[in-house]
Scaffold this motif. Sequence first.
Motif, mmCIF file in Angstrom:
data_model
loop_
_atom_site.group_PDB
_atom_site.id
_atom_site.type_symbol
_atom_site.label_atom_id
_atom_site.label_comp_id
_atom_site.label_asym_id
_atom_site.label_seq_id
_atom_site.Cartn_x
_atom_site.Cartn_y
_atom_site.Cartn_z
ATOM 1 N N GLU B 398 0.806 -1.223 0.000
ATOM 2 C CA GLU B 398 0.000 0.000 0.000
ATOM 3 C C GLU B 398 0.842 1.278 0.000
ATOM 4 O O GLU B 398 0.645 2.127 -0.871
ATOM 5 N N LEU B 401 2.596 1.666 -3.432
ATOM 6 C CA LEU B 401 1.732 1.974 -4.572
ATOM 7 C C LEU B 401 1.058 3.326 -4.408
ATOM 8 O O LEU B 401 0.357 3.775 -5.303
ATOM 9 N N ALA B 402 1.256 3.973 -3.266
ATOM 10 C CA ALA B 402 0.777 5.342 -3.101
ATOM 11 C C ALA B 402 1.860 6.341 -3.480
ATOM 12 O O ALA B 402 1.709 7.531 -3.291
ATOM 13 N N LEU B 405 5.217 4.904 -8.010
ATOM 14 C CA LEU B 405 5.483 3.574 -8.541
ATOM 15 C C LEU B 405 4.182 2.980 -9.089
ATOM 16 O O LEU B 405 3.200 2.891 -8.365
ATOM 17 N N SER B 406 4.199 2.591 -10.352
ATOM 18 C CA SER B 406 2.971 2.033 -10.930
ATOM 19 C C SER B 406 2.839 0.565 -10.535
ATOM 20 O O SER B 406 3.799 -0.072 -10.128
ATOM 21 N N ARG B 407 1.629 0.056 -10.675
ATOM 22 C CA ARG B 407 1.397 -1.345 -10.319
ATOM 23 C C ARG B 407 2.223 -2.272 -11.200
ATOM 24 O O ARG B 407 2.768 -3.265 -10.723
ATOM 25 N N ARG B 546 -3.923 -4.733 -12.571
ATOM 26 C CA ARG B 546 -4.109 -3.287 -12.779
ATOM 27 C C ARG B 546 -5.544 -2.869 -12.541
ATOM 28 O O ARG B 546 -5.808 -1.743 -12.164
ATOM 29 N N ARG B 547 -6.472 -3.784 -12.789
ATOM 30 C CA ARG B 547 -7.860 -3.335 -12.692
ATOM 31 C C ARG B 547 -8.569 -3.765 -11.421
ATOM 32 O O ARG B 547 -9.717 -3.437 -11.193
ATOM 33 N N ARG B 548 -7.903 -4.485 -10.555
ATOM 34 C CA ARG B 548 -8.583 -4.896 -9.327
ATOM 35 C C ARG B 548 -8.223 -3.977 -8.152
ATOM 36 O O ARG B 548 -7.254 -3.222 -8.217
ATOM 37 N N ASP B 549 -9.025 -4.069 -7.095
ATOM 38 C CA ASP B 549 -8.719 -3.338 -5.871
ATOM 39 C C ASP B 549 -7.492 -3.958 -5.219
ATOM 40 O O ASP B 549 -7.315 -5.174 -5.263
ATOM 41 N N LEU B 550 -6.692 -3.102 -4.604
ATOM 42 C CA LEU B 550 -5.596 -3.635 -3.811
ATOM 43 C C LEU B 550 -6.197 -4.180 -2.517
ATOM 44 O O LEU B 550 -7.078 -3.561 -1.929
ATOM 45 N N THR B 552 -6.346 -4.472 1.172
ATOM 46 C CA THR B 552 -5.776 -3.696 2.260
ATOM 47 C C THR B 552 -6.267 -4.267 3.576
ATOM 48 O O THR B 552 -7.251 -4.989 3.610
#
Lengths: 333, 553
Positions: B398, B401-402, B405-407, B546-550, B552
């Motif tokens: 988390e 990726l905030a 830095l791209s996924r 890339r298209r899913r929720d991380l 957390t």
Amino acid sequence: MKKAITVAGLHKSFGRTHALTGLDLDVEAGEVHGFLGPNGAGKSTTIRVLLGLLRGDSGTVRLLGRDPWKDAVELHRRLAYVPGDVELWPNLTGGEAIDLLAKLRGGIDHRRRDELIERFDLDPVKKGRAYSKGNRQKVAIVAALASDAELLLLDEPTAGLDPLMEVVFQDVILQAKAAGKTVLLSSHILAQVEKLCDRVSIVRRGRTVQSGTLGEMRHLTRTTVEAETERPATGLDALPGVHGLTTTGRRVHFAVDGAHLDGAIRALGAFGIRGLTSHPPTLEELMLRHYGDELASNGLTGSGDTASRTDPSTEAAPSTETAPSGGNGGGTR
Amino acid sequence: MTSTAAPLGASRHTPSMETGPGAFAGAGTLLRFGLRRDRVRLTVWVLALTLGTLATASEYRTLYSSPEERAAAVSSMGSPAALAMTGPGRYLSDYTAGAMLGHQLLGFTAVLVGLMSVLTVTRHTRDEEETGRAELVRSAVVGRHAHLAAALGVAAVANLVLAVPLALGLTTAGIEGVDAGGALLYGLAHTAAGLVFAGVAAITVQITAHTRGASGAALAVIGVAYVLRAAGDVGDDALSWLSPIGWVQRTHVFVDDRWWPLALCLLLAAATAAYGFALSTRRDVGAGLRPARLGRRTASTALTHPLGLALRLHRATLLGFAAALGLMGVMYGSILGEAAGMVKDVEQVQQALAEIGGATVTESFAAMVMTVVAVVAAGYVVMAALRPRTEENAGRAEPLLATGLSRNRWLGSHLAIALAGGTALLVLAGLGFGLSGAASTGDAGLVLELTGAAAAYAPALWATAGVVVLLHGWFPRAAAAAWTVPVYGFLVGYLGPVLRLPEGLRNLSPFGHVPRLPAAEPVWTPLLVLTAVAAGLIALGLAGFRRRDLDTK
């Protein structure tokens, strides 16, 4: 003023759990915005949507004028984030983690970094696994503030810090504000919010229940008035907007809606005011107004009507009503 | 308070909380709790060790059924290289299937039992302290020594329980040279070895404040014990007497059935455990005897690049696998020369090997080793490719990726290490195998040939990584299911020919499509197809991520 964050009607579900149910949030550029609500209200979820880590189901979200899901990486270079629960790499030192996070964000001001490490009394050569929760939190705070971000997203950043560090944190945030940065500060430490924030949004069960400056919000709620008059005051209960009137000899105690404060004081004046204490609702009372029913259902006092909380027995020391949440409640005399 | 109560209470507090029975208060409850927590884990260990032993025993019975075959085995196992990998030469004097177990398998399973014991003890002591759970438990009516006592208790129960199915299974399997007494000794030899290494772990968990350091130090002791016995069995016998693994092998089980070496193990286990208890009184809860090492104040330039960070996070695992696979290659290579001689006279083995490849015995043996090497390397690849999932679950993805830095770059950096690391492991194992194989056979051409044979498995590894990425992108909660790829690959690749599984089952595994070099002819088409499949799976997995929720916390 330019908007730094605009969120309208945001919905987000995880399976059958509805985390956000139509949340709205507006943060102006350059302000410190308090984001208030109890655990599970949806604060962290909202911030993660703002970071593009989660994708909202519906509603609009704009961050610095762009879509946080599509333009995540570009936006991340302009913002810094402190998670509520900081996890570090067990075999990296705190100093390494700070550099890593700040540099991946786009750069680090080494002088500023060292100064912050000093101020937060952080030992940067310890390994991540050796840090306490508070120290992990400090690592994330230093990393966020050591890079030159125009927007700070802080999710309960001081949850593990001691009161001394809390003071340092407040000072650092005020500095950031003076430097023109925008801050979204999620918190449930009301004193912190009262001290730092220009405006606040209160969320509950995934939606915003109230938003505005503390002044505006206080105006919308009831003010507590206690007065001693030359002659016993009568007929006050007939006035519009007056609630919970108690009269003891020449002392009266009541709450009045913000819009009717003027009328009530004028009426009181007719009896010859000898002493007057009024205090606007504290942030705690504002919160309780929205969450009172939850507390009541848990068997605690604190009904929706903030003013009615006033117990007549506090008569002897009227201004103690202002609760621990802060000095702003201090009355106009 | 009465005057009699005070001194009583006081005396209970001062001396006995330190060392007396009070120090063990709550150990019984913790022991039951520990067994409850580990009921699946330890059952799997016991079953795997038992089944592995019984399967090996029945294999020996089939392969060496006639006296001539056994005589051939004796002559081939008598070489120094073979003794280094197995055990003392005394077993060769009466080389029944039972003696083969004691000679070839016991040293290996003793290491595994040691591993089980070390992991169990560290898990219930240092890991509990490191996570802070021990503090909570210790604040209750729980004595100073209760955690360590309970952990040793769990390990002891597991080791004792293991002896039962081992002894019963071997007794009832009707294997030549195996009697009930010997089977019991064989089972209890495992118990004895396990107890020693549990005792060793009781010491190492006192030294460092971290689980990895504690288990690493204990595992190093197991490694030293193994090397000592290997050196002793080849050369100076005295060295083997310094090793607990050497002791249990010197029971000469199913040959002489000596019980007294187990007493040495018990004495050492008791001594190490007692020393562990003594050391624990010299430190605080959560702290080690040795202060935690400090690190760098600032990050190096390399570390602040995603690939540098990934390399740092993967480094220890990669080095561990590199050491293990390199050693494995060298050891197999050292017996390559004998492998030819070893099986030349054993018709059945020749037949079995011929079915796999149809080439020379050396080549078939080498091809078989490659399968094992590839599966172990695939284990690394799965572990490495699952690392992003671990990071995500632990909440460490988390904050990264905030940032800027791209996924793709984040996941890609871990993936690059997994792909390149897996390939490097193959080359390393092939090189080690080739070099020592060339030395043992005198054929220098093997170096290149065997390195190439190992490298041919790289596309299969990439496809394995692709499966992980695909699961991670689209079904993150099921990502661990990717372990089925190497496990299945091992089952059909290694046991398939023995169990005569149909070809179709083998083709389900990416490893089934790799030409069995050097026994078979090199063909490029399957390798190119596997590479394309890997690329497709990875691209698809990245798109999903890339298209899913991380996830957390």
